[in-house]
Each structure stands twice: as structure tokens, then as C-alpha cells.
Motif scaffolding. Structure first.
Motif, PDB file in Angstrom:
ATOM      1  N   PRO A  62       0.827  -1.204   0.000  1.00 21.08           N
ATOM      2  CA  PRO A  62       0.000   0.000   0.000  1.00 21.08           C
ATOM      3  C   PRO A  62       0.864   1.258   0.000  1.00 21.08           C
ATOM      4  CG  PRO A  62      -0.386  -1.315   1.983  1.00 21.08           C
ATOM      5  CD  PRO A  62       0.640  -2.021   1.171  1.00 21.08           C
ATOM      6  N   VAL A  63       0.352   2.303  -0.588  1.00 21.40           N
ATOM      7  CA  VAL A  63       1.049   3.589  -0.562  1.00 21.40           C
ATOM      8  C   VAL A  63       0.473   4.435   0.564  1.00 21.40           C
ATOM      9  CG1 VAL A  63       1.639   3.590  -3.008  1.00 21.40           C
ATOM     10  CG2 VAL A  63      -0.528   4.576  -2.285  1.00 21.40           C
ATOM     11  N   HIS A  64       1.254   5.382   1.015  1.00 20.14           N
ATOM     12  CA  HIS A  64       0.852   6.270   2.099  1.00 20.14           C
ATOM     13  C   HIS A  64       1.038   7.706   1.645  1.00 20.14           C
ATOM     14  CE1 HIS A  64       0.833   2.790   4.750  1.00 20.14           C
ATOM     15  NE2 HIS A  64       1.998   2.463   4.216  1.00 20.14           N
ATOM     16  N   ARG A  65       0.241   8.591   2.216  1.00 24.56           N
ATOM     17  CA  ARG A  65       0.382  10.007   1.889  1.00 24.56           C
ATOM     18  C   ARG A  65       1.605  10.568   2.585  1.00 24.56           C
ATOM     19  NH1 ARG A  65      -4.451  13.186   3.432  1.00 24.56           N
ATOM     20  NH2 ARG A  65      -3.222  14.853   2.558  1.00 24.56           N
ATOM     21  N   ASP A  66       2.266  11.467   1.900  1.00 26.74           N
ATOM     22  CA  ASP A  66       3.441  12.155   2.446  1.00 26.74           C
ATOM     23  C   ASP A  66       2.994  13.537   2.911  1.00 26.74           C
ATOM     24  OD1 ASP A  66       5.785  13.499   2.941  1.00 26.74           O
ATOM     25  OD2 ASP A  66       6.799  12.796   1.135  1.00 26.74           O
ATOM     26  N   GLN A  67       2.890  13.706   4.210  1.00 26.46           N
ATOM     27  CA  GLN A  67       2.415  14.989   4.755  1.00 26.46           C
ATOM     28  C   GLN A  67       3.343  16.139   4.381  1.00 26.46           C
ATOM     29  OE1 GLN A  67      -0.535  15.304   6.112  1.00 26.46           O
ATOM     30  NE2 GLN A  67      -0.921  13.108   6.072  1.00 26.46           N
ATOM     31  N   ASP A  68       4.655  15.871   4.273  1.00 25.93           N
ATOM     32  CA  ASP A  68       5.585  16.928   3.873  1.00 25.93           C
ATOM     33  C   ASP A  68       5.303  17.381   2.443  1.00 25.93           C
ATOM     34  OD1 ASP A  68       6.869  16.894   6.319  1.00 25.93           O
ATOM     35  OD2 ASP A  68       8.352  15.408   5.646  1.00 25.93           O
ATOM     36  N   ALA A  69       5.015  16.425   1.566  1.00 23.13           N
ATOM     37  CA  ALA A  69       4.709  16.782   0.180  1.00 23.13           C
ATOM     38  C   ALA A  69       3.409  17.582   0.107  1.00 23.13           C
ATOM     39  CB  ALA A  69       4.609  15.538  -0.681  1.00 23.13           C
ATOM     40  N   ASP A  70       2.434  17.219   0.927  1.00 25.71           N
ATOM     41  CA  ASP A  70       1.181  17.974   0.951  1.00 25.71           C
ATOM     42  C   ASP A  70       1.434  19.426   1.322  1.00 25.71           C
ATOM     43  OD1 ASP A  70      -0.194  15.700   0.305  1.00 25.71           O
ATOM     44  OD2 ASP A  70      -1.033  15.382   2.307  1.00 25.71           O
ATOM     45  N   GLY A  71       2.330  19.641   2.276  1.00 25.08           N
ATOM     46  CA  GLY A  71       2.623  21.002   2.723  1.00 25.08           C
ATOM     47  C   GLY A  71       3.371  21.814   1.678  1.00 25.08           C
ATOM     48  N   ARG A  72       4.135  21.136   0.820  1.00 24.30           N
ATOM     49  CA  ARG A  72       4.905  21.853  -0.210  1.00 24.30           C
ATOM     50  C   ARG A  72       4.114  22.050  -1.498  1.00 24.30           C
ATOM     51  NH1 ARG A  72       8.661  18.023   1.499  1.00 24.30           N
ATOM     52  NH2 ARG A  72       8.404  16.894  -0.458  1.00 24.30           N
ATOM     53  N   ALA A  73       2.968  21.410  -1.612  1.00 20.81           N
ATOM     54  CA  ALA A  73       2.185  21.510  -2.843  1.00 20.81           C
ATOM     55  C   ALA A  73       1.707  22.940  -3.055  1.00 20.81           C
ATOM     56  CB  ALA A  73       0.993  20.568  -2.772  1.00 20.81           C
ATOM     57  N   ARG A  74       1.753  23.360  -4.309  1.00 12.53           N
ATOM     58  CA  ARG A  74       1.308  24.707  -4.661  1.00 12.53           C
ATOM     59  C   ARG A  74       0.020  24.616  -5.467  1.00 12.53           C
ATOM     60  NH1 ARG A  74       5.526  26.666  -8.288  1.00 12.53           N
ATOM     61  NH2 ARG A  74       6.071  24.496  -8.470  1.00 12.53           N
ATOM     62  N   PRO A  75      -0.820  25.654  -5.388  1.00  7.84           N
ATOM     63  CA  PRO A  75      -2.008  25.651  -6.224  1.00  7.84           C
ATOM     64  C   PRO A  75      -1.635  25.730  -7.702  1.00  7.84           C
ATOM     65  CG  PRO A  75      -1.965  27.586  -4.777  1.00  7.84           C
ATOM     66  CD  PRO A  75      -0.720  26.805  -4.533  1.00  7.84           C
ATOM     67  N   CYS A  76      -2.500  25.230  -8.527  1.00 12.81           N
ATOM     68  CA  CYS A  76      -2.275  25.251  -9.970  1.00 12.81           C
ATOM     69  C   CYS A  76      -2.365  26.682 -10.477  1.00 12.81           C
ATOM     70  CB  CYS A  76      -3.324  24.384 -10.653  1.00 12.81           C
ATOM     71  SG  CYS A  76      -3.215  24.406 -12.434  1.00 12.81           S
ATOM     72  N   PRO A  77      -1.331  27.179 -11.139  1.00 16.77           N
ATOM     73  CA  PRO A  77      -1.404  28.539 -11.671  1.00 16.77           C
ATOM     74  C   PRO A  77      -2.197  28.578 -12.972  1.00 16.77           C
ATOM     75  CG  PRO A  77       0.697  27.566 -12.216  1.00 16.77           C
ATOM     76  CD  PRO A  77      -0.046  26.562 -11.378  1.00 16.77           C
TER      77      PRO A  77
END
Length: 85
Positions: A62-77
Motif C-alpha cells: 500500500p502507498v501512504h500520503r506524504d504529509q511533507d509533500a502535501d505542505g509543499r504543494a502549490r495551487p495550480c497557476p
């Protein structure tokens, strides 16, 4: 007027009648637009569905969510498809 010309005119008249009377089909259950943000519940539901498909293949964990990646995600320009903002 020859048979061919009369037949062509009859076909053209039939096509114009159909084009003038047939209306586009509208979806009866038009869905509201999707939100631009997601909830934790939605994220977990997607992850569970993805992992469910992964279990159908041998050896895939199973894969797991990466909370650090969620925090670095930017909105789509820029503009969204279909003009959504």
C-alpha cells in the motif's frame, strides 16, 4: 427538374428539418462543479480506493500520503480547463 435533383432537394429538406427540430440533450442530473480544495476525508477515500486496486497485483504494498509533500504543494497557476476558477 430531374429525378436526381428532386431527390437531392428532398434529402436536403429532411436534413434541415431534423437540424431545426432536434435540440441538444441536457444532462438530467447535472452535477455541481468540483471544489478547488479537498477534505481529509476525500483524500483518505481516494487513497483507500487506490490501495484496493494495488492489492490486486502481487507484491505491491500500500502507498501512504506524504504529509511533507502535501505542505509543499502549490495551487495550480493559470486558468483551469472549462473556465473554472
Amino acid at each position: 427538374m430531374g429525378r436526381f435533383t428532386a431527390g437531392a432537394l428532398a434529402v436536403a429538406a429532411a436534413v434541415l428539418t431534423v437540424l431545426a427540430t432536434v435540440q441538444p440533450v441536457q444532462a438530467v442530473d447535472a452535477r455541481p462543479p468540483l471544489p478547488d480544495t479537498t477534505t481529509e476525508e476525500f483524500n483518505e477515500e481516494c487513497l483507500a480506493a487506490h490501495n484496493s486496486y494495488r492489492t490486486q497485483h502481487r507484491g505491491l504494498k500500500p502507498v501512504h500520503r506524504d504529509q511533507d509533500a502535501d505542505g509543499r504543494a502549490r495551487p495550480c497557476p493559470g486558468p483551469h480547463p472549462a473556465g473554472r476558477q
